[in-house]
Write an enzyme that holds these catalytic residues in place. Structure first.
Site, PDB file in Angstrom:
ATOM      1  N   TYR A 148      -5.064 -12.518  -5.459  1.00 33.63           N
ATOM      2  CA  TYR A 148      -5.739 -12.137  -4.206  1.00 33.63           C
ATOM      3  C   TYR A 148      -6.342 -13.330  -3.479  1.00 33.63           C
ATOM      4  CZ  TYR A 148      -4.729  -7.309  -4.931  1.00 33.63           C
ATOM      5  OH  TYR A 148      -4.041  -6.126  -5.076  1.00 33.63           O
ATOM      6  N   ARG A 156      -3.569 -14.836  -1.488  1.00 35.73           N
ATOM      7  CA  ARG A 156      -3.267 -14.022  -0.297  1.00 35.73           C
ATOM      8  C   ARG A 156      -4.378 -14.150   0.747  1.00 35.73           C
ATOM      9  NH1 ARG A 156      -1.961  -8.062  -1.786  1.00 35.73           N
ATOM     10  NH2 ARG A 156      -1.474  -7.949   0.422  1.00 35.73           N
ATOM     11  N   GLN A 213      -2.640   0.168   6.465  1.00 34.96           N
ATOM     12  CA  GLN A 213      -2.539  -0.050   5.026  1.00 34.96           C
ATOM     13  C   GLN A 213      -2.691  -1.541   4.729  1.00 34.96           C
ATOM     14  OE1 GLN A 213       1.041   2.493   3.467  1.00 34.96           O
ATOM     15  NE2 GLN A 213       1.329   2.123   5.642  1.00 34.96           N
ATOM     16  N   HIS A 266      -6.542   0.754   2.734  1.00 36.07           N
ATOM     17  CA  HIS A 266      -6.294   0.046   1.467  1.00 36.07           C
ATOM     18  C   HIS A 266      -7.247  -1.134   1.270  1.00 36.07           C
ATOM     19  CE1 HIS A 266      -1.888   1.653   0.979  1.00 36.07           C
ATOM     20  NE2 HIS A 266      -2.800   2.565   0.768  1.00 36.07           N
ATOM     21  N   CYS A 293     -18.690  -5.225  -6.038  1.00 32.09           N
ATOM     22  CA  CYS A 293     -19.199  -5.391  -7.407  1.00 32.09           C
ATOM     23  C   CYS A 293     -18.732  -4.221  -8.271  1.00 32.09           C
ATOM     24  CB  CYS A 293     -20.724  -5.476  -7.391  1.00 32.09           C
ATOM     25  SG  CYS A 293     -21.398  -5.641  -9.055  1.00 32.09           S
ATOM     26  N   GLY A 298       6.077  -0.295  11.041  1.00 27.19           N
ATOM     27  CA  GLY A 298       6.239  -1.284   9.974  1.00 27.19           C
ATOM     28  C   GLY A 298       5.827  -0.825   8.592  1.00 27.19           C
ATOM     29  N   LEU A 338      11.915  -1.801  11.290  1.00 30.36           N
ATOM     30  CA  LEU A 338      13.155  -2.571  11.188  1.00 30.36           C
ATOM     31  C   LEU A 338      14.296  -1.715  10.642  1.00 30.36           C
ATOM     32  CD1 LEU A 338      13.823  -5.496  11.846  1.00 30.36           C
ATOM     33  CD2 LEU A 338      13.225  -6.105   9.504  1.00 30.36           C
TER      34      LEU A 338
HETATM   35  P1  OAD Z   1       6.666  -2.192   2.614  1.00 30.11           P
HETATM   36  O1  OAD Z   1       6.960  -3.594   2.212  1.00 30.11           O
HETATM   37  O2  OAD Z   1       6.910  -1.116   1.645  1.00 30.11           O
HETATM   38  O3  OAD Z   1       7.493  -1.829   3.938  1.00 30.11           O
HETATM   39  C1  OAD Z   1       7.529  -2.682   5.053  1.00 30.11           C
HETATM   40  C2  OAD Z   1       8.393  -2.008   6.111  1.00 30.11           C
HETATM   41  O4  OAD Z   1       8.337  -2.814   7.288  1.00 30.11           O
HETATM   42  C3  OAD Z   1       9.874  -1.888   5.735  1.00 30.11           C
HETATM   43  O5  OAD Z   1      10.324  -0.571   6.031  1.00 30.11           O
HETATM   44  C4  OAD Z   1      10.582  -2.911   6.637  1.00 30.11           C
HETATM   45  O6  OAD Z   1      11.878  -2.490   7.040  1.00 30.11           O
HETATM   46  C5  OAD Z   1       9.642  -2.954   7.823  1.00 30.11           C
HETATM   47  N1  OAD Z   1       9.640  -4.224   8.566  1.00 30.11           N
HETATM   48  C6  OAD Z   1       9.839  -5.489   8.113  1.00 30.11           C
HETATM   49  N2  OAD Z   1       9.726  -6.373   9.103  1.00 30.11           N
HETATM   50  C7  OAD Z   1       9.454  -5.659  10.224  1.00 30.11           C
HETATM   51  C8  OAD Z   1       9.215  -6.017  11.592  1.00 30.11           C
HETATM   52  N3  OAD Z   1       9.233  -7.269  12.002  1.00 30.11           N
HETATM   53  N4  OAD Z   1       8.969  -5.007  12.469  1.00 30.11           N
HETATM   54  C9  OAD Z   1       8.943  -3.709  12.066  1.00 30.11           C
HETATM   55  N5  OAD Z   1       9.171  -3.325  10.793  1.00 30.11           N
HETATM   56  C10 OAD Z   1       9.401  -4.294   9.889  1.00 30.11           C
HETATM   57  O7  OAD Z   1       5.139  -2.187   3.131  1.00 30.11           O
HETATM   58  P2  OAD Z   1       4.165  -0.945   3.332  1.00 30.11           P
HETATM   59  O8  OAD Z   1       4.908   0.263   3.773  1.00 30.11           O
HETATM   60  O9  OAD Z   1       3.037  -1.424   4.161  1.00 30.11           O
HETATM   61  O10 OAD Z   1      -0.323  -1.056  -1.180  1.00 30.11           O
HETATM   62  O11 OAD Z   1       3.653  -0.722   1.869  1.00 30.11           O
HETATM   63  C11 OAD Z   1       2.683   0.264   1.637  1.00 30.11           C
HETATM   64  C12 OAD Z   1       1.761  -0.155   0.526  1.00 30.11           C
HETATM   65  O12 OAD Z   1       2.537  -0.512  -0.612  1.00 30.11           O
HETATM   66  C13 OAD Z   1       0.951  -1.404   0.802  1.00 30.11           C
HETATM   67  O13 OAD Z   1      -0.236  -1.144   1.539  1.00 30.11           O
HETATM   68  C14 OAD Z   1       0.641  -1.930  -0.555  1.00 30.11           C
HETATM   69  C15 OAD Z   1       2.025  -1.771  -1.147  1.00 30.11           C
HETATM   70  O14 OAD Z   1       2.145  -1.755  -2.489  1.00 30.11           O
HETATM   71  C16 OAD Z   1      -1.118  -1.528  -2.165  1.00 30.11           C
HETATM   72  O15 OAD Z   1      -1.128  -2.694  -2.514  1.00 30.11           O
HETATM   73  C17 OAD Z   1      -1.985  -0.484  -2.753  1.00 30.11           C
END
Ligand code: OAD
Length: 241
Positions: free
Chosen positions: A62, A65, A98, A116, A124, A180, A207
């Site tokens: 973390y 990041r 998220q 999230h 803490c 996204g 995408l």
């Molecule tokens: P993902 O990595 O699962 O999905 C990202 C999405 O963004 C995919 O469907 C891609 O096709 C799309 N994408 C990529 N580049 C793009 C762009 N330039 N424009 C539009 N779309 C694009 O990420 P999340 O759905 O955010 O949680 O993941 C959900 C949660 O899973 C996160 O908050 C995190 C993760 O594990 C925790 O850590 C608890």
């Protein structure tokens, strides 16, 4: 691509964003090729059990990041959502994200629900106080009360923040926009179906077609930074006419 859907002047809008909206800012997504979960073991770095087993490893992940997030800047998609919020009457726009990267705030969005959590905060494990993370955190940072600090983020197996409020927002909106997000992680992935069954028009920008594509009425496929500014321009015209 189909023509952009119109909105009515007093439409209540809720937007849900995921990692894809920050991709064009240089923040890696989770599940795309080369994404974070291809480089790291999710069970080791993003679960309460992983933190219990090896808090140093989790903090290293973390901290890396957090340092990276400080260096990146919002892209036109973040700015488009901030602009939309400014143009709508107060209370008619809410942003649920998220993402933990802080880019919506940097872009000027105000009504943000970080379901999230946020990389920039720590919590803490003993007194549960939440604070801004200091610039440099030691390997195992401690709270003034002596308790071990953890990142103020939601891990797998934990319940996201403010769920009652978020369901209320989703139920009350008349337009639900998702941007996204792969639609693979619940409860966020279920919001679009919930909005649709509550009477909202649903709009998606991604995408690739997400897992919950079935519940999206109007889907615009492509990069958020290229599509959202035009979509918001169109909505601004609708509000003026
Ligand atoms: P993902 O990595 O699962 O999905 C990202 C999405 O963004 C995919 O469907 C891609 O096709 C799309 N994408 C990529 N580049 C793009 C762009 N330039 N424009 C539009 N779309 C694009 O990420 P999340 O759905 O955010 O949680 O993941 C959900 C949660 O899973 C996160 O908050 C995190 C993760 O594990 C925790 O850590 C608890």
């Amino acid at each position: 691509m189909e023509a952009f859907v119109d909105i009515a002047p007093r439409t209540k809008i809720v937007a849900l964003t995921g990692a894809g909206i920050s991709a064009e800012s240089g923040v890696p997504t989770f599940r795309d090729k080369g994404g974070i979960w291809q480089q790291y073991d999710v069970m080791a770095v993003a679960t309460p059990e992983g933190f219990e087993r090896d808090p140093r490893l989790v903090w290293r992940f973390y901290n890396e990041r957090r340092k990276h997030a400080k260096l990146v800047q919002p892209n036109p998609a973040h700015y488009a959502l901030a602009r939309l919020e400014q143009l709508l009457p107060e209370g008619n726009f809410a942003l649920i994200t998220q993402n933990v990267d802080g880019l919506h705030r940097k872009a000027g969005s105000k009504s943000i629900h970080h379901m999230h959590g946020e990389l920039a905060k720590v919590r803490c494990t003993v007194c549960h106080a939440v604070r801004e993370a200091p610039e440099d955190l030691p390997d195992l940072p401690r709270c003034p009360c002596g308790g071990l600090l953890r990142p103020h983020v939601v891990w797998f197996g934990e319940i996201p923040f403010d769920m009652d409020k978020l369901y209320q927002l989703v139920e009350e909106c008349r337009l639900f926009l998702i941007v996204g997000t792969s639609g693979m992680v619940h409860p966020a992935a279920g919001f679009v179906a919930h909005a649709k069954t509550s009477g909202a028009v649903t709009v998606g920008v991604n995408l690739e077609p997400p897992e919950n594509r079935f519940y999206i009425d109007h889907f615009y496929q492509g990069k958020a930074g290229e599509i959202l500014p035009g979509l918001v321009d169109h909505w601004v015209q609708c509000l003026k006419s």
